[in-house]
Design a protein around this motif. Structure first.
Motif, PDB file in Angstrom:
ATOM      1  N   GLN A 100       0.824  -1.204   0.000  1.00  0.00           N
ATOM      2  CA  GLN A 100       0.000   0.000   0.000  1.00  0.00           C
ATOM      3  C   GLN A 100       0.862   1.260   0.000  1.00  0.00           C
ATOM      4  O   GLN A 100       0.610   2.198  -0.764  1.00  0.00           O
ATOM      5  CB  GLN A 100      -0.942   0.012   1.202  1.00  0.00           C
ATOM      6  CG  GLN A 100      -1.746   1.289   1.365  1.00  0.00           C
ATOM      7  CD  GLN A 100      -2.680   1.560   0.189  1.00  0.00           C
ATOM      8  OE1 GLN A 100      -3.747   0.966   0.093  1.00  0.00           O
ATOM      9  NE2 GLN A 100      -2.294   2.447  -0.710  1.00  0.00           N
ATOM     10  N   LEU A 101       1.889   1.293   0.836  1.00  0.00           N
ATOM     11  CA  LEU A 101       2.752   2.472   0.876  1.00  0.00           C
ATOM     12  C   LEU A 101       3.475   2.667  -0.457  1.00  0.00           C
ATOM     13  O   LEU A 101       3.609   3.795  -0.945  1.00  0.00           O
ATOM     14  CB  LEU A 101       3.768   2.336   2.012  1.00  0.00           C
ATOM     15  CG  LEU A 101       3.211   2.351   3.438  1.00  0.00           C
ATOM     16  CD1 LEU A 101       4.356   2.294   4.443  1.00  0.00           C
ATOM     17  CD2 LEU A 101       2.348   3.576   3.694  1.00  0.00           C
ATOM     18  N   THR A 102       3.916   1.578  -1.044  1.00  0.00           N
ATOM     19  CA  THR A 102       4.614   1.659  -2.332  1.00  0.00           C
ATOM     20  C   THR A 102       3.675   2.150  -3.427  1.00  0.00           C
ATOM     21  O   THR A 102       4.038   3.002  -4.250  1.00  0.00           O
ATOM     22  CB  THR A 102       5.189   0.283  -2.716  1.00  0.00           C
ATOM     23  OG1 THR A 102       6.078  -0.165  -1.682  1.00  0.00           O
ATOM     24  CG2 THR A 102       5.947   0.365  -4.032  1.00  0.00           C
TER      25      THR A 102
ATOM     26  N   GLU B 241       3.432   5.831  -5.846  1.00  0.00           N
ATOM     27  CA  GLU B 241       3.239   5.903  -7.292  1.00  0.00           C
ATOM     28  C   GLU B 241       2.060   6.816  -7.650  1.00  0.00           C
ATOM     29  O   GLU B 241       2.177   7.695  -8.508  1.00  0.00           O
ATOM     30  CB  GLU B 241       2.993   4.504  -7.862  1.00  0.00           C
ATOM     31  CG  GLU B 241       4.160   3.539  -7.697  1.00  0.00           C
ATOM     32  CD  GLU B 241       3.787   2.129  -8.123  1.00  0.00           C
ATOM     33  OE1 GLU B 241       2.630   1.918  -8.547  1.00  0.00           O
ATOM     34  OE2 GLU B 241       4.643   1.233  -8.031  1.00  0.00           O
ATOM     35  N   VAL B 242       0.940   6.596  -6.985  1.00  0.00           N
ATOM     36  CA  VAL B 242      -0.270   7.355  -7.304  1.00  0.00           C
ATOM     37  C   VAL B 242      -0.125   8.817  -6.910  1.00  0.00           C
ATOM     38  O   VAL B 242      -0.637   9.717  -7.594  1.00  0.00           O
ATOM     39  CB  VAL B 242      -1.502   6.734  -6.608  1.00  0.00           C
ATOM     40  CG1 VAL B 242      -2.760   7.532  -6.911  1.00  0.00           C
ATOM     41  CG2 VAL B 242      -1.690   5.282  -7.047  1.00  0.00           C
ATOM     42  N   ALA B 243       0.580   9.081  -5.820  1.00  0.00           N
ATOM     43  CA  ALA B 243       0.722  10.451  -5.317  1.00  0.00           C
ATOM     44  C   ALA B 243       1.516  11.344  -6.261  1.00  0.00           C
ATOM     45  O   ALA B 243       1.502  12.566  -6.105  1.00  0.00           O
ATOM     46  CB  ALA B 243       1.384  10.434  -3.941  1.00  0.00           C
TER      47      ALA B 243
ATOM     48  N   ASP C 239       7.913  17.372   0.551  1.00  0.00           N
ATOM     49  CA  ASP C 239       8.321  16.853   1.857  1.00  0.00           C
ATOM     50  C   ASP C 239       7.458  15.671   2.279  1.00  0.00           C
ATOM     51  O   ASP C 239       7.935  14.756   2.966  1.00  0.00           O
ATOM     52  CB  ASP C 239       8.249  17.961   2.915  1.00  0.00           C
ATOM     53  CG  ASP C 239       9.331  19.009   2.734  1.00  0.00           C
ATOM     54  OD1 ASP C 239      10.314  18.719   2.016  1.00  0.00           O
ATOM     55  OD2 ASP C 239       9.193  20.111   3.294  1.00  0.00           O
ATOM     56  N   SER C 240       6.202  15.677   1.872  1.00  0.00           N
ATOM     57  CA  SER C 240       5.310  14.554   2.186  1.00  0.00           C
ATOM     58  C   SER C 240       5.773  13.292   1.471  1.00  0.00           C
ATOM     59  O   SER C 240       5.813  12.199   2.049  1.00  0.00           O
ATOM     60  CB  SER C 240       3.872  14.880   1.780  1.00  0.00           C
ATOM     61  OG  SER C 240       3.356  15.946   2.560  1.00  0.00           O
ATOM     62  N   LEU C 241       6.142  13.425   0.192  1.00  0.00           N
ATOM     63  CA  LEU C 241       6.640  12.273  -0.550  1.00  0.00           C
ATOM     64  C   LEU C 241       7.964  11.779   0.025  1.00  0.00           C
ATOM     65  O   LEU C 241       8.222  10.569   0.070  1.00  0.00           O
ATOM     66  CB  LEU C 241       6.809  12.637  -2.029  1.00  0.00           C
ATOM     67  CG  LEU C 241       5.521  12.935  -2.793  1.00  0.00           C
ATOM     68  CD1 LEU C 241       5.826  13.320  -4.241  1.00  0.00           C
ATOM     69  CD2 LEU C 241       4.576  11.739  -2.760  1.00  0.00           C
TER      70      LEU C 241
END
Length: 283
Positions: free
Chosen positions: A183-185, A189-191, A263-265
Motif C-alpha cells: 500500500q505504501l509503495t 506511485e499514485v501520489a 516533503d510529504s513524498l
C-alpha cells in the motif's frame, strides 16, 4: 430523492435568492402558482429541463451554468454505472459514489487510513473486514470491487484528488506486512500523478483544525459542492452553502498545516524504507 435532485433544488434556490428574484416573480415567469416554485426548491417536486432553463435565464445565470443545470435536470432521476452494486452497498454508499462520480474534484482528510481512492485492493479488503465483521465475504468482495472501480477515474486523470492524512495513516499496518508495504509503495506511485495532491500532517505538528473528523469535500462543475462525513452508523451529507464553505476552509487550514507535497513524498519514502527494515527485523 437522489443527490442530483437535491443539488438541483438547492442550486435553483441559491440562484433565485442571489438574483433577488421573488417566488412570485419566478412563478409568473414559469406560468405557475407560487407553491410550485417552493416545492421545487425544497425538493418536493421535480423540475423539467425546459423549466430549469427558463428559471436559470430569469435569474441571470451564465451560459455555462444554465447548460450545467439543464443537464443536471435531465439526469436527476437516473442512476449511473454504480447501480449494479445496489444490493451489496447501502443507499448512503450509492449516494456517496454518485456524488463522487458527478464531482470534478475531491478533497479528503483521513486520520489513520489511506484515502479510499488511493487504496490497493488488499488494503481495501482489510479495511472492510475490520469495519464490517458481520458482512459476508461475497459482500466484502463486491464492495472492494466498487472501490477499485471508483479509483479508475483517478488513474485516468478524470478526477482531481487532494488528500491530506496524518502521519498515523502511514504507520498503521493494515492487513499485515505485505499489504502494508504494498500500500505504501502504491501510494507513492499514485501520489505523483498530475491530478493528485498528497500531503501529510506530521505528528510533531501538534494540534490542528478538524482533529478526529475525517471528511470529504466534493466540488462540481458549477463550483458548488457537498461534504460527506463518515461514522459507524452511516454517512451524513452536508449540502448547505455555509456548511460546505466551513469544511472547505478547514481543508485549506489542514493543507497549510501539513508538509508540502515534496516533503510529504520524502516522508513517505522514508517510511517505506524503514518499514522494510522493521519488518525484516521482526522476521
Amino acid at each position: 430523492m437522489t443527490p442530483k435532485q437535491r443539488r438541483l433544488a438547492r442550486r435553483l434556490r441559491q440562484l433565485r435568492v442571489n438574483s433577488g428574484t421573488s417566488l412570485e416573480a419566478a412563478a409568473n415567469h414559469l406560468g405557475c402558482k407560487q407553491p410550485k416554485i417552493t416545492k421545487i426548491e425544497v425538493c418536493q417536486l421535480g423540475a423539467r429541463p425546459d423549466e430549469v432553463r427558463m428559471l436559470c435565464e430569469l435569474y441571470g445565470a451564465g451560459r455555462a451554468t444554465v447548460e450545467s443545470m439543464v443537464t443536471l435536470a435531465r439526469t436527476a432521476k437516473t442512476r449511473g454505472w454504480y447501480q449494479v452494486y445496489d444490493e451489496s452497498a447501502n443507499p448512503e454508499n450509492i449516494d456517496f459514489v454518485e456524488l463522487e462520480t458527478d464531482a470534478v474534484a475531491v478533497s479528503n482528510f483521513e486520520i489513520d487510513l489511506i484515502p479510499g481512492l488511493l487504496q490497493t485492493e488488499d488494503y481495501a479488503r482489510a479495511v472492510f473486514k475490520a469495519g464490517l465483521p458481520d458482512i459476508s465475504a461475497d459482500i466484502i468482495d463486491q464492495r472492494v470491487e466498487l472501490r477499485i472501480a471508483r479509483r479508475q477515474r483517478v488513474l485516468d486523470g478524470d478526477l482531481s484528488v487532494w488528500a491530506v492524512v496524518t502521519e498515523a495513516a502511514l504507520i498503521r499496518a493494515v492487513g499485515g506486512r505485505d499489504v502494508h508495504l504494498a500500500q505504501l509503495t502504491r501510494l507513492l506511485e499514485v501520489a505523483t500523478l498530475p491530478n493528485v495532491q498528497f500531503q501529510i500532517i506530521p505528528t510533531r505538528a501538534g494540534e490542528y483544525m478538524a482533529m478526529g473528523v475525517p471528511f470529504w469535500c466534493f466540488r462540481f462543475d458549477d463550483n458548488y459542492g457537498t461534504v460527506a462525513l463518515d461514522h459507524l452508523s452511516g454517512t451524513t451529507f452536508l449540502e448547505e452553502e455555509g456548511d460546505v464553505e466551513r469544511y472547505r476552509l478547514a481543508f485549506q487550514h489542514l493543507c497549510s498545516t501539513a508538509l508540502s507535497k515534496q516533503d510529504s513524498l520524502a516522508l513517505l519514502r522514508k517510511y517505506i524504507k524503514e518499514e522494510h527494515s522493521e519488518w525484516e527485523r521482526r522476521s
